[in-house]
Design a protein around this motif. Structure first.
Motif, PDB file in Angstrom:
ATOM      1  N   ALA A 111       0.877  -1.115   0.077  1.00 26.13           N
ATOM      2  CA  ALA A 111      -0.003  -0.132   0.085  1.00 26.13           C
ATOM      3  C   ALA A 111       0.935   1.065   0.038  1.00 26.13           C
ATOM      4  N   GLU A 112       1.818   1.305   0.762  1.00 24.54           N
ATOM      5  CA  GLU A 112       2.892   2.402   0.694  1.00 24.54           C
ATOM      6  C   GLU A 112       3.583   2.484  -0.664  1.00 24.54           C
ATOM      7  N   ALA A 113       3.787   1.681  -1.228  1.00 22.80           N
ATOM      8  CA  ALA A 113       4.404   1.647  -2.754  1.00 22.80           C
ATOM      9  C   ALA A 113       3.398   2.251  -3.492  1.00 22.80           C
ATOM     10  N   VAL A 114       2.204   1.900  -3.510  1.00 21.96           N
ATOM     11  CA  VAL A 114       1.058   2.518  -4.301  1.00 21.96           C
ATOM     12  C   VAL A 114       0.843   3.768  -3.870  1.00 21.96           C
ATOM     13  N   ILE A 131      -6.942   6.902 -12.566  1.00 20.47           N
ATOM     14  CA  ILE A 131      -7.877   5.997 -13.184  1.00 20.47           C
ATOM     15  C   ILE A 131      -7.283   4.659 -12.702  1.00 20.47           C
ATOM     16  N   ALA A 132      -8.252   3.810 -11.833  1.00 20.79           N
ATOM     17  CA  ALA A 132      -7.865   2.473 -11.709  1.00 20.79           C
ATOM     18  C   ALA A 132      -9.265   1.577 -12.264  1.00 20.79           C
ATOM     19  N   PHE A 133      -9.252   0.418 -11.977  1.00 18.91           N
ATOM     20  CA  PHE A 133      -9.976  -0.749 -12.536  1.00 18.91           C
ATOM     21  C   PHE A 133     -10.854  -1.487 -11.599  1.00 18.91           C
ATOM     22  N   ALA A 134     -12.277  -1.703 -12.027  1.00 22.46           N
ATOM     23  CA  ALA A 134     -12.973  -2.408 -11.250  1.00 22.46           C
ATOM     24  C   ALA A 134     -12.394  -3.893 -10.828  1.00 22.46           C
ATOM     25  N   GLY A 135     -12.508  -4.318  -9.506  1.00 17.36           N
ATOM     26  CA  GLY A 135     -12.022  -5.520  -9.262  1.00 17.36           C
ATOM     27  C   GLY A 135     -10.590  -5.690  -8.771  1.00 17.36           C
ATOM     28  N   GLY A 136      -9.792  -4.321  -8.908  1.00 13.97           N
ATOM     29  CA  GLY A 136      -8.476  -4.192  -8.640  1.00 13.97           C
ATOM     30  C   GLY A 136      -8.253  -4.088  -7.136  1.00 13.97           C
ATOM     31  N   PHE A 137      -7.123  -4.316  -6.716  1.00 21.08           N
ATOM     32  CA  PHE A 137      -6.741  -4.101  -5.209  1.00 21.08           C
ATOM     33  C   PHE A 137      -5.385  -3.423  -5.208  1.00 21.08           C
ATOM     34  N   HIS A 138      -5.364  -2.369  -4.389  1.00 21.22           N
ATOM     35  CA  HIS A 138      -4.108  -1.716  -4.413  1.00 21.22           C
ATOM     36  C   HIS A 138      -3.902  -1.210  -2.751  1.00 21.22           C
ATOM     37  N   GLY A 139      -4.546  -1.882  -1.855  1.00 18.17           N
ATOM     38  CA  GLY A 139      -4.221  -1.530  -0.477  1.00 18.17           C
ATOM     39  C   GLY A 139      -5.391  -1.166   0.401  1.00 18.17           C
ATOM     40  N   ARG A 140      -5.162  -0.962   1.809  1.00 10.58           N
ATOM     41  CA  ARG A 140      -6.239  -0.546   2.564  1.00 10.58           C
ATOM     42  C   ARG A 140      -5.835   0.989   3.242  1.00 10.58           C
ATOM     43  N   THR A 141      -4.815   1.599   2.880  1.00 12.74           N
ATOM     44  CA  THR A 141      -4.841   3.036   3.229  1.00 12.74           C
ATOM     45  C   THR A 141      -5.978   3.795   2.368  1.00 12.74           C
ATOM     46  N   PHE A 142      -6.090   5.024   2.821  1.00 18.46           N
ATOM     47  CA  PHE A 142      -7.192   5.656   2.105  1.00 18.46           C
ATOM     48  C   PHE A 142      -6.930   6.018   0.737  1.00 18.46           C
ATOM     49  N   MET A 143      -5.880   6.084  -0.011  1.00 18.68           N
ATOM     50  CA  MET A 143      -5.655   6.167  -1.345  1.00 18.68           C
ATOM     51  C   MET A 143      -5.803   4.728  -1.966  1.00 18.68           C
ATOM     52  N   GLY A 144      -5.146   3.770  -1.141  1.00 22.24           N
ATOM     53  CA  GLY A 144      -5.142   2.234  -1.475  1.00 22.24           C
ATOM     54  C   GLY A 144      -6.743   2.006  -1.722  1.00 22.24           C
ATOM     55  N   MET A 145      -7.531   2.523  -0.738  1.00 22.77           N
ATOM     56  CA  MET A 145      -9.119   1.991  -0.887  1.00 22.77           C
ATOM     57  C   MET A 145      -9.605   2.851  -1.799  1.00 22.77           C
ATOM     58  N   ALA A 146      -9.379   3.850  -1.894  1.00 24.18           N
ATOM     59  CA  ALA A 146     -10.071   4.629  -3.199  1.00 24.18           C
ATOM     60  C   ALA A 146      -9.490   3.991  -4.580  1.00 24.18           C
ATOM     61  N   ASP A 164     -10.780  12.587  -7.194  1.00 21.84           N
ATOM     62  CA  ASP A 164     -10.226  12.310  -8.354  1.00 21.84           C
ATOM     63  C   ASP A 164      -9.651  11.155  -8.572  1.00 21.84           C
ATOM     64  N   VAL A 165     -10.235  10.049  -8.077  1.00 22.31           N
ATOM     65  CA  VAL A 165     -10.127   8.682  -8.607  1.00 22.31           C
ATOM     66  C   VAL A 165     -11.192   8.274  -9.143  1.00 22.31           C
ATOM     67  N   PHE A 166     -11.052   7.649 -10.228  1.00 21.06           N
ATOM     68  CA  PHE A 166     -12.175   7.050 -11.256  1.00 21.06           C
ATOM     69  C   PHE A 166     -11.747   5.603 -11.385  1.00 21.06           C
ATOM     70  N   HIS A 167     -13.020   4.775 -11.819  1.00 19.60           N
ATOM     71  CA  HIS A 167     -12.802   3.506 -12.055  1.00 19.60           C
ATOM     72  C   HIS A 167     -13.533   3.067 -13.407  1.00 19.60           C
ATOM     73  N   ALA A 168     -12.873   2.025 -14.180  1.00 20.80           N
ATOM     74  CA  ALA A 168     -13.486   1.706 -15.520  1.00 20.80           C
ATOM     75  C   ALA A 168     -13.433   0.227 -15.130  1.00 20.80           C
ATOM     76  N   ILE A 202      -2.579   6.088 -15.025  1.00 23.13           N
ATOM     77  CA  ILE A 202      -3.634   4.819 -15.216  1.00 23.13           C
ATOM     78  C   ILE A 202      -2.863   3.539 -14.438  1.00 23.13           C
ATOM     79  N   ILE A 203      -3.509   3.058 -13.344  1.00 23.91           N
ATOM     80  CA  ILE A 203      -2.945   2.036 -12.614  1.00 23.91           C
ATOM     81  C   ILE A 203      -3.807   0.894 -12.850  1.00 23.91           C
ATOM     82  N   VAL A 204      -2.917  -0.222 -12.869  1.00 20.19           N
ATOM     83  CA  VAL A 204      -3.480  -1.586 -13.456  1.00 20.19           C
ATOM     84  C   VAL A 204      -2.616  -2.669 -12.893  1.00 20.19           C
ATOM     85  N   GLU A 205      -3.318  -3.768 -12.455  1.00 20.36           N
ATOM     86  CA  GLU A 205      -2.743  -5.024 -12.114  1.00 20.36           C
ATOM     87  C   GLU A 205      -2.449  -5.894 -13.258  1.00 20.36           C
TER      88      GLU A 205
END
Length: 425
Positions: A111-114, A131-146, A164-168, A202-205
């Motif tokens: 999460a800290e890396a993200v 922009i991130a994607f539905a189903g993605g997981f990026h952590g439990r911090t607030f930005m990670g949750m967003a 300013d976080v959007f999902h596709a 854009i962040i993606v796994e």
């Protein structure tokens, strides 16, 4: 000492928000096996959620950590730096995809890396949106949750998420979302919700982890690279779960013909010791001013020592090749079960990052009940499994890549008998 007694103490002393997949308490572990406090042995097909790709307590990792303990344990790299941090950065810079100069920072968790990747992207571009994607997981911090594209259990009750976080939608053919539809949704996002000139990244796994082990199609990743280049955005690859030989290559992005601008890493980087990294184009990584990045424990000398050993083990033991071999064995066994188990609707995953997905045949919909029943049956037989997916109907397989052949065979037998017994019931 009994698991049940410790569990009662846990209920009285630890927040219920810390969810637990099992109620077995570890006493010791070695490679792909764990023994609990009651002396019962389990085969570990979780690896602490993809952390010990090189197995529990790999001798080379333990040796490196012991040697570092005899020298120093902490100085804070921003106060008194150490050469091993520099050398590890050089190694990652040289092995990450992309024929351009790179630089690296080390922090502590995925999460800290993200979080730092987003900070760097915003600083380098002067833009706020991500922009991130539905189903993605990026952590439990607030930005990670967003950024995470799954509400339960990660966002429930935690209030407003950062703006300013959007999902596709992520392309998952099994669930009716094609690459073309995902890209069309991105285009609609640019027309209806956010000006692409405001998007930093854009962040993606490359392979969704918690989302269900869905692999990004090559044409999708190529298209994302093109979109980012067209609009001046950065492409961030979240390799926290996919990195370090898990997918049959050192990084999942090595399966694609394009390179990200920034890569986040953690989990298996240090073989069980807390360490994460952000690596990216040198000019992007240099955008923040001195002091803007870092952390007291960032780049712990213990974690750095372990990471050097992990990289050596992956190379010397040819774990990328091993991951492909093990993954093929697993998928072949699952396919043989699928032949007379219609509840299995998909078997997938590159290398040894594999998953099986279950549907309720009568209802024609995803079945978390079947997946969890298989998990519990296997646990009762001594095999630790994890579920995942937006619907909770996926079992993911993350055994150490160093698992012994005999133990692997034993695990496959337990898995098959568990699936068949659940179906018979």
């Amino acid at each position: 000492m009994k698991n049940s007694a410790i569990s009662e103490r846990k209920n009285q002393s630890i927040s219920r928000g810390v969810g637990m997949t099992t109620q077995i308490y570890a006493d010791r572990a070695e490679n792909s096996e764990i023994w609990d406090v009651e002396g019962r042995r389990y085969i570990d097909f979780s690896s602490g959620i993809a952390v010990v790709n090189t197995g529990h307590r790999h001798p080379r990792v333990i040796e490196a950590v012991k040697a570092q303990l005899d020298r120093f344990t902490h100085t804070c790299h921003q106060v008194v730096p150490y050469e091993s941090y520099v050398r590890l950065a050089e190694r990652l810079n040289g092995m990450l995809p992309g024929k351009f100069d790179k630089k690296t920072i080390f922090v502590t968790t995925g999460a800290e890396a993200v979080e730092n990747a987003i900070k760097i992207a915003r600083n380098a571009t002067g833009r706020p949106a991500v922009i991130a994607f539905a189903g993605g997981f990026h952590g439990r911090t607030f930005m990670g949750m967003a950024l995470t594209g799954k509400v339960v259990p990660y966002k429930v009750g935690f209030g407003a998420m950062p703006a300013d976080v959007f999902h596709a939608p992520f392309p998952v053919a099994l669930h009716g979302i094609s690459v073309a539809e995902s890209l069309a949704a991105l285009d609609r996002l640019f027309k209806a919700d956010v000006d692409p000139a405001r998007v930093a990244a854009i962040i993606v796994e490359p392979v969704q982890g918690e989302g269900g082990f869905y692999e990004a199609p090559r044409e999708f990743m190529t298209a994302l690279r093109k979109i980012c280049d067209q609009h001046g955005m950065l492409l961030i690859a979240d390799e926290v779960q996919t990195g370090f030989a898990r997918t049959g290559k050192m990084f999942a992005m090595d399966h694609h013909e394009v390179a990200p601008d920034i890569t986040t890493m953690a989990k298996s980087l240090a073989g069980g010791f807390p360490l994460s990294a952000v690596t990216g184009r040198a000019e992007i990584m240099d955008a923040p001013s001195p002091g803007g990045l870092g952390g007291t424990y960032g780049g712990s000398p213990i974690g750095v020592a372990a990471a050097h050993a992990v990289l050596d083990v992956i190379d010397e033991e040819k774990l990328c090749d091993r991951a492909n071999t093990l993954g093929n064995r697993l998928k072949q066994r699952l396919q043989s079960i699928r032949d007379d188990t219609p509840e299995i609707v998909d078997i997938r995953g590159p290398g040894f990052m594999n998953a099986v997905e279950f549907n309720d045949v009568k209802k024609g919909q995803p079945s978390a009940e079947i997946a969890n029943a298989v998990r519990l049956k296997a646990l009762d037989k001594g095999l630790i499994l994890l579920t995942c997916g937006v619907y909770g109907n996926v079992i993911r397989f993350l055994a150490p890549i160093t698992i012994q052949d005999g133990v692997m065979n034993e695990a496959l037998d337990i898995l098959e008998s568990s699936i068949r017994e659940v179906r018979a019931a």
